[in-house]
Design a protein around this motif. Sequence first.
Motif, short mmCIF file in Angstrom:
data_model
loop_
_atom_site.label_atom_id
_atom_site.label_comp_id
_atom_site.label_asym_id
_atom_site.label_seq_id
_atom_site.Cartn_x
_atom_site.Cartn_y
_atom_site.Cartn_z
N ASP A 195 -4.16 98.04 3.45
CA ASP A 195 -5.20 97.62 2.52
C ASP A 195 -4.54 97.06 1.27
N GLU A 196 -5.36 96.44 0.45
CA GLU A 196 -4.85 95.75 -0.73
C GLU A 196 -4.45 96.75 -1.81
N SER A 197 -3.30 96.51 -2.42
CA SER A 197 -2.82 97.36 -3.51
C SER A 197 -2.68 96.53 -4.77
N VAL A 198 -3.38 96.92 -5.83
CA VAL A 198 -3.27 96.20 -7.08
C VAL A 198 -1.90 96.41 -7.71
N THR B 108 1.74 98.14 -15.03
CA THR B 108 2.37 97.27 -16.03
C THR B 108 1.47 96.06 -16.30
N ALA B 109 1.51 95.56 -17.51
CA ALA B 109 0.68 94.42 -17.90
C ALA B 109 1.37 93.11 -17.53
N ASP B 110 0.57 92.05 -17.40
CA ASP B 110 1.14 90.73 -17.12
C ASP B 110 1.63 90.11 -18.43
N ASN C 16 0.32 88.13 -20.37
CA ASN C 16 -0.71 88.06 -21.40
C ASN C 16 -1.12 89.43 -21.94
N GLY C 17 -0.43 90.46 -21.48
CA GLY C 17 -0.76 91.81 -21.92
C GLY C 17 -1.97 92.38 -21.23
N HIS C 18 -2.39 91.78 -20.10
CA HIS C 18 -3.59 92.22 -19.38
C HIS C 18 -3.18 93.02 -18.14
N TYR C 19 -3.88 94.14 -17.91
CA TYR C 19 -3.65 94.97 -16.73
C TYR C 19 -4.61 94.56 -15.63
N GLN C 20 -4.08 94.12 -14.48
CA GLN C 20 -4.93 93.72 -13.38
C GLN C 20 -5.64 94.95 -12.78
N SER C 21 -6.86 94.73 -12.27
CA SER C 21 -7.65 95.85 -11.76
C SER C 21 -8.15 95.57 -10.35
N GLN C 22 -8.59 96.66 -9.70
CA GLN C 22 -9.17 96.58 -8.36
C GLN C 22 -10.27 97.62 -8.26
N ALA C 23 -11.46 97.21 -7.82
CA ALA C 23 -12.58 98.14 -7.70
C ALA C 23 -12.35 99.11 -6.54
N ILE C 24 -12.77 100.36 -6.75
CA ILE C 24 -12.72 101.38 -5.69
C ILE C 24 -14.10 101.41 -5.04
N THR C 25 -14.17 101.00 -3.79
CA THR C 25 -15.45 100.88 -3.07
C THR C 25 -15.35 101.59 -1.73
N PRO C 26 -16.49 101.84 -1.06
CA PRO C 26 -16.44 102.43 0.28
C PRO C 26 -15.71 101.53 1.27
N ASN C 27 -15.15 102.12 2.32
CA ASN C 27 -14.48 101.34 3.36
C ASN C 27 -15.45 100.44 4.10
#
Length: 715
Positions: free
Chosen positions: A312-315, A675-677, A679-690
């Motif tokens: 699965d995808e890992s941020v 770690t931030a990119d 631009n100082g931004h932290y990438q995110s990923q939603a936690i949702t049902p499978n």
Amino acid sequence: MRYLIILLIVFPLLIKAQEISLKGRVMNKKNQPLSGVNIYISGSYDGAMSDSTGRYQFETALQGKQTLIFSLSGFKILQRELELKSDMEVNITLEPEAEMIEAVEIRAGQIQVGNKYNAVLSPLDIVTTAGSMGNIIAALEKLPGAQIAGEDGRLMVRGGDPSETQTLVNGIQVFQPYTPQANNMPVRGRFSPFLFKGTNFSTGGYGAEFGNALSGVLNLTTAQEIQEPKTELSFSTVGLGISNTQAWKDNSLSINLTYTNLTPYTKLISDRIDWLRPFQQASGEAIWRKKGKNSFLNLYATYSFEDFKFKDESVEFGQQVTTDIRNKNAYVNSTYTHSLANNWKIDVGAGLGYSNKDLGYHEYFIPNTQWGTHVKASIRKTAGLKWQWLMGAEHFYQKVDESFQIGESAAVDYGFKCNYGALFTEGNYQLIRGLSLSAGLRYINTLKSQQFVEPRASLGYLINKNHQVSFAYGHYHQEAPEFIAKFKQDLPWAFAKHYVFNYSWLQKGRLLRFEAYAKDYKGLYQYDTPSPQYQSQYAANGFGQVKGIDVFWKDNKSIPNLQYWISYSLTDASKKEAFYPVSVQPTYVAKHQFSIVAKYWISALRSQASITNTYGSGRTYFNPNEVKYPMSKTKGRNDVSVSWSYLLSQQKILFLSMTNVLGNEPIYGYQYRSTADSNGHYQSQAITPNAKHFIFVGFFWTISKNKKDNQLENL
């Protein structure tokens, strides 16, 4: 340990004396038969239940002067002195309780699931709830005070995280009550519903017999009776199962085997997981019961093997990563009860748990091995409704070994050992008519310089036969949970203080239950990283408070063939724990939780339809791109689940179930890159049902001499 095993196995093998037959009929004052009357000889397990005509019959090896007791809710308990020499017939008439006030039936914070008069749910209720899929833990979420985080699956009680609730079988702790957990994939409870006939679920203020739990206790109990021979078969879209019970003389043996394989299911219904080896589980359970003249022995054992692999995808890594899990789990539990003269009773028990989990994640290999033992002995004395007294001792041992390896580099080993003993005593006294007091003490010695004395008390008043109130108070301590203790040993134990008020209104077929509570925490565990790690710094200086209300309404009477219940929980939690710099609502807590469950029996179609609607308000999450506190919050989630049980014949059932029929897409929270990119931004990923839905189709077939027996209560 060797002497305890000898006691458990050898002591109950008593010589069977010549038996005497007791029979008769139980009537009311209008000369009408009473069914379901509990008839037994005081201080023994010899007895029977009256049938629909009021008749009963059983055999006993006891002789001489004995006391025969007749008990039925709503009627005065009757005791009849007998001289047992030969077969006897005893016919009696029971008188209604009328306005007589006896003892308080409900203790604040305690939810009974069973066949008692004060039970919130029956065993049938808890496993026929739409959306539970035969999972005891999932069904408990529909009760007040209980929550389950959708991405976790473990039981949480009144603002406490899952580690704050202990699971026991017949009073003996289970060290691994859930299937293995992977990243944001919910677990299931390990135990088959059909082997357990009662559940004591305490959401706070529980007595001195139980400890090492800051929030709640779930005690599953097996029936202390010899089971009837039968065979049960199940075939479903996710696997198959077979169980068989054999009985001979005063013994019965039940064996349950199941095999689950999601490969066919994942080919028909897709989800967000890229399965390389879909989930498989092979498990077996067995329980041997032996009834002695004045004793009962339960020996329960279970073993399971789980195996699955997926991508699965890992941020964190910005790509798909592989998770590979193989897990073996074994648990053995033995309990022995012996009734002595003058209403004394001895209980001894022991449990042994083992788990071996191999986790591969990305380039990491993390094997984990756990051992746990729990030995317990207690003695009880009962003097009717006036007072009951309990005293006991227990010992716990747990050992966890884990290592962490990256590629071919050298492994880093870590783990912990937990070794402590406890003494407990508690008495229940009827101070005046209708007013009861329970008072107890629990003493804990961690064998590592930490000692605690925990006072517990409960006061209850039965206003009349329909209305009662109670108040519970207690001190509770708990060791550091495994996910922290394996990195940092010998942390001080955390502490919580409980205050619980309960009002209950009971009438035949209806129940209203209201509870208000408060919990004060000290010594909560903190670390300086977003998640516990080997290099993290740990301390036990957190604190917090949880307060709230729980409301429960159940109605089996107003509409024929319809049973429904409604529960609502307000959980106002503020805790400084984990890596939070201030006290906040924990990420795993929904402030508002609402459930409505309805079941309707359609006689013309020989079917039971069930629908469940569960709503949870938004949960907090930490957003590193924001500097404000309190934290950000998700939207609320709503799940409507349905099920249909169709009796092809009395012993053959077709069962269909579907979760989240409206197709809602809840977000449980967000994961952020460490770690931030640029631009100082932290990438995110939603936690949702499978997956949006889970669809289950199964066929269940019971083979037994009792042609009314089926598996409806297991669905």
